[in-house]
Motif scaffolding. Structure first.
Motif, PDB file in Angstrom:
ATOM      1  N   PRO A 202       0.814  -1.214   0.000  1.00 14.26           N
ATOM      2  CA  PRO A 202       0.000   0.000   0.000  1.00 14.26           C
ATOM      3  C   PRO A 202       0.851   1.269   0.000  1.00 14.26           C
ATOM      4  CG  PRO A 202      -0.759  -1.533   1.679  1.00 14.26           C
ATOM      5  CD  PRO A 202       0.545  -2.062   1.159  1.00 14.26           C
ATOM      6  N   ARG A 203       0.524   2.186  -0.880  1.00 15.88           N
ATOM      7  CA  ARG A 203       1.231   3.473  -0.968  1.00 15.88           C
ATOM      8  C   ARG A 203       0.219   4.544  -1.341  1.00 15.88           C
ATOM      9  NH1 ARG A 203       6.570   2.932  -4.609  1.00 15.88           N
ATOM     10  NH2 ARG A 203       7.347   4.454  -3.130  1.00 15.88           N
ATOM     11  N   VAL A 204       0.698   5.780  -1.442  1.00 18.25           N
ATOM     12  CA  VAL A 204      -0.187   6.830  -1.930  1.00 18.25           C
ATOM     13  C   VAL A 204      -0.409   6.611  -3.421  1.00 18.25           C
ATOM     14  CG1 VAL A 204       0.478   8.499  -0.170  1.00 18.25           C
ATOM     15  CG2 VAL A 204       1.692   8.466  -2.354  1.00 18.25           C
ATOM     16  N   ARG A 205      -1.469   7.171  -3.955  1.00 18.27           N
ATOM     17  CA  ARG A 205      -1.914   6.819  -5.297  1.00 18.27           C
ATOM     18  C   ARG A 205      -0.853   7.061  -6.378  1.00 18.27           C
ATOM     19  NH1 ARG A 205      -7.725   8.263  -8.048  1.00 18.27           N
ATOM     20  NH2 ARG A 205      -7.348   7.181 -10.006  1.00 18.27           N
ATOM     21  N   ARG A 206      -0.180   8.192  -6.298  1.00 17.36           N
ATOM     22  CA  ARG A 206       0.770   8.522  -7.356  1.00 17.36           C
ATOM     23  C   ARG A 206       1.894   7.486  -7.424  1.00 17.36           C
ATOM     24  NH1 ARG A 206       5.218  11.795  -8.359  1.00 17.36           N
ATOM     25  NH2 ARG A 206       5.517  12.362  -6.177  1.00 17.36           N
ATOM     26  N   PHE A 207       2.387   7.057  -6.271  1.00 19.15           N
ATOM     27  CA  PHE A 207       3.462   6.064  -6.264  1.00 19.15           C
ATOM     28  C   PHE A 207       2.936   4.700  -6.683  1.00 19.15           C
ATOM     29  CE2 PHE A 207       5.525   8.906  -2.912  1.00 19.15           C
ATOM     30  CZ  PHE A 207       6.346   9.513  -3.850  1.00 19.15           C
ATOM     31  N   THR A 208       1.714   4.390  -6.288  1.00 19.79           N
ATOM     32  CA  THR A 208       1.145   3.117  -6.709  1.00 19.79           C
ATOM     33  C   THR A 208       0.988   3.082  -8.216  1.00 19.79           C
ATOM     34  OG1 THR A 208      -0.019   2.854  -4.614  1.00 19.79           O
ATOM     35  CG2 THR A 208      -0.825   1.559  -6.468  1.00 19.79           C
ATOM     36  N   ASN A 209       0.539   4.181  -8.808  1.00 18.73           N
ATOM     37  CA  ASN A 209       0.428   4.255 -10.271  1.00 18.73           C
ATOM     38  C   ASN A 209       1.788   4.049 -10.922  1.00 18.73           C
ATOM     39  OD1 ASN A 209      -2.298   4.632 -10.418  1.00 18.73           O
ATOM     40  ND2 ASN A 209      -2.218   6.807 -10.883  1.00 18.73           N
ATOM     41  N   ASP A 210       2.819   4.700 -10.386  1.00 19.41           N
ATOM     42  CA  ASP A 210       4.169   4.549 -10.951  1.00 19.41           C
ATOM     43  C   ASP A 210       4.624   3.095 -10.872  1.00 19.41           C
ATOM     44  OD1 ASP A 210       4.256   7.244 -11.451  1.00 19.41           O
ATOM     45  OD2 ASP A 210       5.582   7.739  -9.770  1.00 19.41           O
ATOM     46  N   ASP A 211       4.414   2.475  -9.705  1.00 17.66           N
ATOM     47  CA  ASP A 211       4.816   1.077  -9.525  1.00 17.66           C
ATOM     48  C   ASP A 211       4.053   0.169 -10.477  1.00 17.66           C
ATOM     49  OD1 ASP A 211       6.443   1.902  -7.502  1.00 17.66           O
ATOM     50  OD2 ASP A 211       5.217   1.088  -5.864  1.00 17.66           O
ATOM     51  N   ALA A 212       2.743   0.418 -10.600  1.00 18.35           N
ATOM     52  CA  ALA A 212       1.897  -0.417 -11.462  1.00 18.35           C
ATOM     53  C   ALA A 212       2.339  -0.298 -12.914  1.00 18.35           C
ATOM     54  CB  ALA A 212       0.435  -0.008 -11.319  1.00 18.35           C
ATOM     55  N   GLN A 213       2.654   0.919 -13.320  1.00 15.64           N
ATOM     56  CA  GLN A 213       3.067   1.134 -14.698  1.00 15.64           C
ATOM     57  C   GLN A 213       4.435   0.482 -14.958  1.00 15.64           C
ATOM     58  OE1 GLN A 213       2.465   5.186 -15.729  1.00 15.64           O
ATOM     59  NE2 GLN A 213       2.123   4.687 -17.872  1.00 15.64           N
ATOM     60  N   SER A 214       5.331   0.584 -13.995  1.00 14.05           N
ATOM     61  CA  SER A 214       6.637  -0.067 -14.133  1.00 14.05           C
ATOM     62  C   SER A 214       6.479  -1.572 -14.277  1.00 14.05           C
ATOM     63  CB  SER A 214       7.513   0.214 -12.910  1.00 14.05           C
ATOM     64  OG  SER A 214       7.776   1.590 -12.804  1.00 14.05           O
ATOM     65  N   HIS A 215       5.587  -2.155 -13.494  1.00 11.69           N
ATOM     66  CA  HIS A 215       5.359  -3.594 -13.588  1.00 11.69           C
ATOM     67  C   HIS A 215       4.742  -3.947 -14.943  1.00 11.69           C
ATOM     68  CE1 HIS A 215       4.712  -7.687 -12.258  1.00 11.69           C
ATOM     69  NE2 HIS A 215       3.528  -7.616 -12.842  1.00 11.69           N
ATOM     70  N   ALA A 216       3.782  -3.150 -15.387  1.00 11.28           N
ATOM     71  CA  ALA A 216       3.115  -3.419 -16.664  1.00 11.28           C
ATOM     72  C   ALA A 216       4.107  -3.375 -17.823  1.00 11.28           C
ATOM     73  CB  ALA A 216       1.997  -2.408 -16.894  1.00 11.28           C
ATOM     74  N   ASP A 217       5.144  -2.538 -17.692  1.00  7.67           N
ATOM     75  CA  ASP A 217       6.138  -2.408 -18.750  1.00  7.67           C
ATOM     76  C   ASP A 217       7.011  -3.651 -18.900  1.00  7.67           C
ATOM     77  OD1 ASP A 217       5.320   0.095 -19.462  1.00  7.67           O
ATOM     78  OD2 ASP A 217       6.888   1.166 -18.362  1.00  7.67           O
ATOM     79  N   VAL A 218       7.175  -4.419 -17.832  1.00 10.23           N
ATOM     80  CA  VAL A 218       8.095  -5.554 -17.890  1.00 10.23           C
ATOM     81  C   VAL A 218       7.403  -6.908 -17.775  1.00 10.23           C
ATOM     82  CG1 VAL A 218      10.014  -4.207 -16.975  1.00 10.23           C
ATOM     83  CG2 VAL A 218       8.550  -5.474 -15.389  1.00 10.23           C
ATOM     84  N   CYS A 219       6.150  -6.946 -17.310  1.00  5.52           N
ATOM     85  CA  CYS A 219       5.485  -8.229 -17.060  1.00  5.52           C
ATOM     86  C   CYS A 219       5.027  -8.854 -18.377  1.00  5.52           C
ATOM     87  CB  CYS A 219       4.282  -8.043 -16.138  1.00  5.52           C
ATOM     88  SG  CYS A 219       3.508  -9.630 -15.717  1.00  5.52           S
ATOM     89  N   ARG A 220       5.424 -10.109 -18.604  1.00  5.63           N
ATOM     90  CA  ARG A 220       5.027 -10.813 -19.818  1.00  5.63           C
ATOM     91  C   ARG A 220       4.130 -12.014 -19.507  1.00  5.63           C
ATOM     92  NH1 ARG A 220       7.898  -9.590 -24.369  1.00  5.63           N
ATOM     93  NH2 ARG A 220       9.450  -7.953 -24.076  1.00  5.63           N
ATOM     94  N   ALA A 221       3.707 -12.136 -18.264  1.00  8.25           N
ATOM     95  CA  ALA A 221       2.852 -13.267 -17.894  1.00  8.25           C
ATOM     96  C   ALA A 221       1.469 -13.085 -18.519  1.00  8.25           C
ATOM     97  CB  ALA A 221       2.723 -13.339 -16.370  1.00  8.25           C
ATOM     98  N   LEU A 222       0.904 -14.207 -18.957  1.00  8.53           N
ATOM     99  CA  LEU A 222      -0.439 -14.181 -19.535  1.00  8.53           C
ATOM    100  C   LEU A 222      -1.452 -14.583 -18.483  1.00  8.53           C
ATOM    101  CD1 LEU A 222       0.204 -15.896 -22.974  1.00  8.53           C
ATOM    102  CD2 LEU A 222      -0.657 -13.586 -22.634  1.00  8.53           C
ATOM    103  N   PRO A 223      -2.630 -13.941 -18.471  1.00  4.93           N
ATOM    104  CA  PRO A 223      -3.691 -14.386 -17.555  1.00  4.93           C
ATOM    105  C   PRO A 223      -4.111 -15.802 -17.911  1.00  4.93           C
ATOM    106  CG  PRO A 223      -4.350 -12.414 -18.799  1.00  4.93           C
ATOM    107  CD  PRO A 223      -3.031 -12.838 -19.325  1.00  4.93           C
ATOM    108  N   LEU A 224      -4.430 -16.607 -16.924  1.00  6.36           N
ATOM    109  CA  LEU A 224      -4.759 -18.018 -17.176  1.00  6.36           C
ATOM    110  C   LEU A 224      -6.208 -18.228 -17.605  1.00  6.36           C
ATOM    111  CD1 LEU A 224      -2.789 -19.818 -14.346  1.00  6.36           C
ATOM    112  CD2 LEU A 224      -2.267 -19.682 -16.784  1.00  6.36           C
ATOM    113  N   ASP A 225      -7.083 -17.263 -17.367  1.00  7.64           N
ATOM    114  CA  ASP A 225      -8.491 -17.478 -17.761  1.00  7.64           C
ATOM    115  C   ASP A 225      -8.980 -16.533 -18.814  1.00  7.64           C
ATOM    116  OD1 ASP A 225      -9.083 -14.974 -16.261  1.00  7.64           O
ATOM    117  OD2 ASP A 225      -8.767 -16.306 -14.542  1.00  7.64           O
TER     118      ASP A 225
END
Ligand code: ZN
Length: 66
Positions: free
Chosen positions: A43-66
């Motif tokens: 849990p973080r403040v929104r701006r940092f959470t957005n930054d973290d989420a975007q950083s993860h989205a940039d590198v994550c190549r896992a596919l959803p299973l469903d």
């Protein structure tokens, strides 16, 4: 409880999954969760959470299973 959380932002990942930024209403903090690899952030403040989420989205190549 799931009912106390609200999705406020979504980022598409490299792999076609979704990183959701959710607001935990009981404490006003924001967290992210990835539908592809099931990782999540602390849990973080929104701006940092957005930054973290975007950083993860940039590198994550896992596919959803469903
Ligand atoms: Zn991921």
């Amino acid at each position: 409880m799931a009912g106390t959380k609200k999705v406020v932002t979504k980022f598409a990942t490299q792999g076609g999954a979704i990183v959701s930024v959710v607001e935990a209403r009981e404490n006003g903090w924001f967290e992210w969760e990835c539908s592809g690899c099931s990782e999540s952030g602390l849990p973080r403040v929104r701006r940092f959470t957005n930054d973290d989420a975007q950083s993860h989205a940039d590198v994550c190549r896992a596919l959803p299973l469903d």
